[in-house]
Design a protein around this motif. Sequence first.
Motif, PDB file in Angstrom:
ATOM      1  N   ALA A 328      -1.174  -0.442   3.643  1.00  0.00           N
ATOM      2  CA  ALA A 328      -0.884   0.757   4.427  1.00  0.00           C
ATOM      3  C   ALA A 328      -0.841   0.450   5.911  1.00  0.00           C
ATOM      4  N   ASP A 329      -1.657  -0.518   6.369  1.00  0.00           N
ATOM      5  CA  ASP A 329      -1.687  -0.874   7.789  1.00  0.00           C
ATOM      6  C   ASP A 329      -0.353  -1.450   8.263  1.00  0.00           C
ATOM      7  N   VAL A 330       0.410  -2.059   7.343  1.00  0.00           N
ATOM      8  CA  VAL A 330       1.711  -2.633   7.740  1.00  0.00           C
ATOM      9  C   VAL A 330       2.859  -1.702   7.371  1.00  0.00           C
ATOM     10  N   GLY A 331       2.518  -0.448   7.036  1.00  0.00           N
ATOM     11  CA  GLY A 331       3.549   0.562   6.816  1.00  0.00           C
ATOM     12  C   GLY A 331       4.019   0.734   5.394  1.00  0.00           C
ATOM     13  N   HIS A 332       3.348   0.152   4.416  1.00  0.00           N
ATOM     14  CA  HIS A 332       3.751   0.316   3.024  1.00  0.00           C
ATOM     15  C   HIS A 332       2.995   1.475   2.382  1.00  0.00           C
ATOM     16  N   ASP A 333       3.682   2.168   1.492  1.00  0.00           N
ATOM     17  CA  ASP A 333       3.075   3.303   0.792  1.00  0.00           C
ATOM     18  C   ASP A 333       2.336   2.782  -0.442  1.00  0.00           C
ATOM     19  N   VAL A 334       1.109   2.348  -0.260  1.00  0.00           N
ATOM     20  CA  VAL A 334       0.272   1.811  -1.338  1.00  0.00           C
ATOM     21  C   VAL A 334      -1.049   2.566  -1.315  1.00  0.00           C
ATOM     22  N   ARG A 335      -1.479   3.048  -2.464  1.00  0.00           N
ATOM     23  CA  ARG A 335      -2.727   3.813  -2.530  1.00  0.00           C
ATOM     24  C   ARG A 335      -3.529   3.400  -3.766  1.00  0.00           C
ATOM     25  N   PHE A 336      -4.839   3.520  -3.637  1.00  0.00           N
ATOM     26  CA  PHE A 336      -5.765   3.228  -4.741  1.00  0.00           C
ATOM     27  C   PHE A 336      -6.255   4.563  -5.272  1.00  0.00           C
ATOM     28  N   SER A 337      -5.896   4.881  -6.545  1.00  0.00           N
ATOM     29  CA  SER A 337      -6.132   6.238  -7.063  1.00  0.00           C
ATOM     30  C   SER A 337      -7.228   6.337  -8.118  1.00  0.00           C
ATOM     31  N   LYS A 338      -7.569   5.247  -8.778  1.00  0.00           N
ATOM     32  CA  LYS A 338      -8.538   5.357  -9.880  1.00  0.00           C
ATOM     33  C   LYS A 338      -9.286   4.051 -10.048  1.00  0.00           C
ATOM     34  N   GLY A 339     -10.631   4.122 -10.134  1.00  0.00           N
ATOM     35  CA  GLY A 339     -11.462   2.937 -10.309  1.00  0.00           C
ATOM     36  C   GLY A 339     -12.285   3.009 -11.573  1.00  0.00           C
ATOM     37  N   CYS A 340     -12.998   1.925 -11.851  1.00  0.00           N
ATOM     38  CA  CYS A 340     -13.823   1.871 -13.069  1.00  0.00           C
ATOM     39  C   CYS A 340     -15.215   1.323 -12.807  1.00  0.00           C
ATOM     40  N   ASP A 341     -15.516   0.950 -11.553  1.00  0.00           N
ATOM     41  CA  ASP A 341     -16.836   0.468 -11.170  1.00  0.00           C
ATOM     42  C   ASP A 341     -17.268  -0.726 -12.037  1.00  0.00           C
TER      43      ASP A 341
END
Length: 454
Positions: A328-341
């Motif tokens: 995201a810092d370099v302008g890409h639309d990337v997101r973290f939506s779900k984890g599993c710990d």
Amino acid sequence: MIPLFHRLRAFADSLTGQLVVILSTGIASASFVSLFLAERAHQHDFSRVELELVVTSTSDIATRFARDPEQTARLVADDHILGATQAKTEWRMNAPDPELGRLLTARLGEAARPQAMPIPQQQCFPNFDPNLRAAGITDSSLPDCWFIRFRDAHGIERNLTIYVGRLHWPSRSPLDPLYMTLIILASVVLSIMVARVTSLPLRRLTRAARAFSVTADPEPIQVGGPREVRVALETFNLMQQRVREGFRQRTQILAAVTHDLQTPLTRLRLRLEQVPDEALRQRLIDDLGAMQHLVSDGLELARSNDSREPVSLVDIDSLLSSLAEDAADVGHDVRFSKGCDVRAMVKPEAFTRCLNNLIDNAVKYAGSAELQSGVEGEELVIRVLDEGPGIPHDLIGEAFQPYRRLGNGSGKPPGTGIGLTIADAQARTFGAKVCLRNRPHGGLCAEIRMALPD
């Protein structure tokens, strides 16, 4: 219940499971056959004891006839000798017992020409009244009877009835269900122990092969066990050494070629700058840049199978979140939506490069990427999702081939076509695999699957 079924099925499919089934079945069967044969031998011995009693009684009567035939005949006729009486005149020796006949011949001699035949109790004791019997005496308690015929020492034929108390065959504990259950359990336990000891060298070989698949410098497997096992382990160590040397030589050759190409490529670029035609100069410079990128990616692909990075415990969700923020810092639309710990044993640098290649692929084709992690059964699954055009189903298997660029109908996509190849190679260095599948509502799902830590 389902996991237990899968565990039992996996155990039955393993070498240990098959050895347990074969050994436990064989040991239990051999034990039951041995018990059955021993039981038959005991029954035969028990019957032999009873016959010996008949032979002893007959021999005693024959001795009395030889010493005093008249008095002995009178005592037998008057039923004054316990266990012997005069045979009934209507009895006929129509079914002699050959075994008892042999025993009597061995005791009395050939001249006596003895014969013997069992007599039913109803014929032997015709006057027995079950209504007036003594306490505890039933028809099943009556003595066993034999019709005996022989010639005494004076050559006179004697017909006698010899009866001895019935010997009851006792119940045998080896055939008890509880005893048989203990035999089966003992067979299974012994089989498990033998199977585990037998399959131990194979498990060591399996662990060594798995370690060899995820590291460039695995430790040689310790050689031990039977001769055939030692030969197999020594051969595996030799193969491991040769494959490792082959990888190193290939990487060194590619690195040397890449290094040697840098100088002429740089010199060629400087000369291209002097081309007066601006449009031609730019096309040539672009082609040269593609060539340099191709050489660099080729070296990267060679190095991806030769990772000497140590394995360490990594927090998967933290790493995915960090990669999404960096993109995201370099302008890409990337997101973290779900984890599993979950924490997993991976090679951090190889894992990061694998994920970055998958993220770059998603951004290149769809403009965005979504990261997720989860647990399915005994596997950890990391997903990189996009909403792009996807890949035709019949071409998914070709996506991991190097330099294979799959277009979406609008021509060749940019790049060299080894991003997915490098991602898959990096994943394999820590025991994972990369899978691709089209999403039901459009887009592509790239998955990294690996076993959960113990």
